[in-house]
Design an enzyme around this catalytic site. Structure first.
Site, PDB file in Angstrom:
ATOM      1  N   VAL A 188      48.396  69.857  55.694  1.00  0.00           N
ATOM      2  CA  VAL A 188      47.073  69.294  55.392  1.00  0.00           C
ATOM      3  C   VAL A 188      46.804  68.073  56.257  1.00  0.00           C
ATOM      4  O   VAL A 188      45.724  67.928  56.846  1.00  0.00           O
ATOM      5  CB  VAL A 188      46.964  68.931  53.892  1.00  0.00           C
ATOM      6  CG1 VAL A 188      45.701  68.117  53.630  1.00  0.00           C
ATOM      7  CG2 VAL A 188      46.957  70.192  53.041  1.00  0.00           C
ATOM      8  N   THR A 242      46.108  69.102  59.871  1.00  0.00           N
ATOM      9  CA  THR A 242      44.795  69.719  60.018  1.00  0.00           C
ATOM     10  C   THR A 242      43.669  68.710  59.831  1.00  0.00           C
ATOM     11  O   THR A 242      42.664  68.746  60.550  1.00  0.00           O
ATOM     12  CB  THR A 242      44.627  70.862  58.995  1.00  0.00           C
ATOM     13  OG1 THR A 242      45.691  71.803  59.172  1.00  0.00           O
ATOM     14  CG2 THR A 242      43.302  71.577  59.175  1.00  0.00           C
ATOM     15  N   GLU A 243      43.835  67.806  58.894  1.00  0.00           N
ATOM     16  CA  GLU A 243      42.777  66.852  58.572  1.00  0.00           C
ATOM     17  C   GLU A 243      42.618  65.763  59.630  1.00  0.00           C
ATOM     18  O   GLU A 243      41.496  65.406  60.011  1.00  0.00           O
ATOM     19  CB  GLU A 243      43.054  66.195  57.210  1.00  0.00           C
ATOM     20  CG  GLU A 243      42.918  67.109  56.012  1.00  0.00           C
ATOM     21  CD  GLU A 243      41.468  67.389  55.659  1.00  0.00           C
ATOM     22  OE1 GLU A 243      40.567  66.807  56.288  1.00  0.00           O
ATOM     23  OE2 GLU A 243      41.232  68.201  54.744  1.00  0.00           O
ATOM     24  N   SER A 244      43.729  65.206  60.087  1.00  0.00           N
ATOM     25  CA  SER A 244      43.631  64.004  60.937  1.00  0.00           C
ATOM     26  C   SER A 244      44.560  63.999  62.137  1.00  0.00           C
ATOM     27  O   SER A 244      44.551  63.018  62.891  1.00  0.00           O
ATOM     28  CB  SER A 244      43.946  62.765  60.091  1.00  0.00           C
ATOM     29  OG  SER A 244      45.310  62.779  59.676  1.00  0.00           O
ATOM     30  N   TYR A 259      39.837  76.500  57.994  1.00  0.00           N
ATOM     31  CA  TYR A 259      40.697  75.451  57.440  1.00  0.00           C
ATOM     32  C   TYR A 259      41.853  76.063  56.654  1.00  0.00           C
ATOM     33  O   TYR A 259      43.017  75.699  56.860  1.00  0.00           O
ATOM     34  CB  TYR A 259      39.858  74.546  56.537  1.00  0.00           C
ATOM     35  CG  TYR A 259      40.634  73.430  55.873  1.00  0.00           C
ATOM     36  CD1 TYR A 259      40.842  72.219  56.524  1.00  0.00           C
ATOM     37  CD2 TYR A 259      41.150  73.584  54.583  1.00  0.00           C
ATOM     38  CE1 TYR A 259      41.548  71.197  55.917  1.00  0.00           C
ATOM     39  CE2 TYR A 259      41.861  72.566  53.972  1.00  0.00           C
ATOM     40  CZ  TYR A 259      42.055  71.371  54.644  1.00  0.00           C
ATOM     41  OH  TYR A 259      42.764  70.354  54.038  1.00  0.00           O
TER      42      TYR A 259
END
Length: 235
Positions: A122, A125-127, A222
């Site tokens: 996560v 993928t997010e940052s 995502y």
């Protein structure tokens, strides 16, 4: 004798291909070649040394998904074009080395009963592991928390790695509990909001597989990307 780093990288990439059920027509031949290469490489490595594997962190019993859930999650994870995934592996070094936040991730994962591999996937993928990241919608930090969500999770400074990871992991843990341990559904809710899933009647990964096309394209990608990364971190 230690294993050559290039060989390790090549084995990991081929192993990811072997794990995925690649469904595109162009991926069939690539998968066949990858399986052949993987088999040969693996046999040669096993001839010289024993294979070791690290145990993954235990997940709380109530969050362990069923066999049907795992099958649905695997299908969600597999829907990535092989060429695209190969380029991603080659360009993202964060997948192949420990992060600067390893201790925080491990502690938060234990505290909230989530696999560290999922938390890492996560964050990646997010940052891309950037604690100062800010999205166009105002999501902040490593796990891209909106202000309201962060505050609800007890986060005072979203740019503080420990607070952000703990808050994001706590939020993800709540979604996993809401959706009975179904990881794909929890991830879709993390990205699109649980209200959108509830309106569509999506309650688990089997529902998600059937109705994934009804969610925004961003959410579809995502879920697939996070599940692929989770598989890789577990390898």
């Amino acid at each position: 004798m230690g294993m050559d780093p290039h060989t390790i990288k090549e084995l990991l990439q081929l192993q990811i291909w072997n794990k995925s059920s690649l469904l595109t027509s162009s991926g069939a031949a690539a998968k066949s070649d990858a399986e052949s290469d993987f088999s040969g490489l693996l046999n040669s490595l096993l001839a010289g040394q024993q294979d070791t594997q690290a145990d993954t962190a235990n997940v709380r019993a109530e969050q362990r998904p069923s066999k049907d859930t795992l099958a649905a999650a695997a299908m969600l994870a597999s829907r990535v074009a092989p060429a695209s995934w190969n380029r991603y592996l080659q360009s993202d070094d964060t997948v192949n080395k420990p992060t600067a936040f390893e201790n925080v991730i491990q502690a938060a994962s234990r505290k909230f009963g989530i696999e560290p591999a999922l938390v890492k996937a996560v964050i990646n993928t997010e940052s891309s592991f950037n604690p100062q990241a800010v999205s166009r919608s105002g999501a902040k930090g490593l796990m891209q928390l909106m202000d309201g969500t962060g505050q609800a999770m007890g986060v005072v400074d979203p740019f503080d790695p420990q607070q952000n990871i703990e808050g994001g992991t706590k939020y993800l843990s709540g979604l996993l509990m809401k959706y009975n341990g179904n990881p794909g559904t929890a991830l879709a809710a993390y990205n699109a909001g649980s209200g959108r899933l509830d309106k569509l009647g999506i309650k688990d990964d089997l529902d998600l597989e059937a109705k994934l096309h009804l969610l925004p394209a961003e959410t579809q990608q995502y879920v697939r990307k996070v599940m692929q990364l989770k598989n890789h971190y577990e390898a």
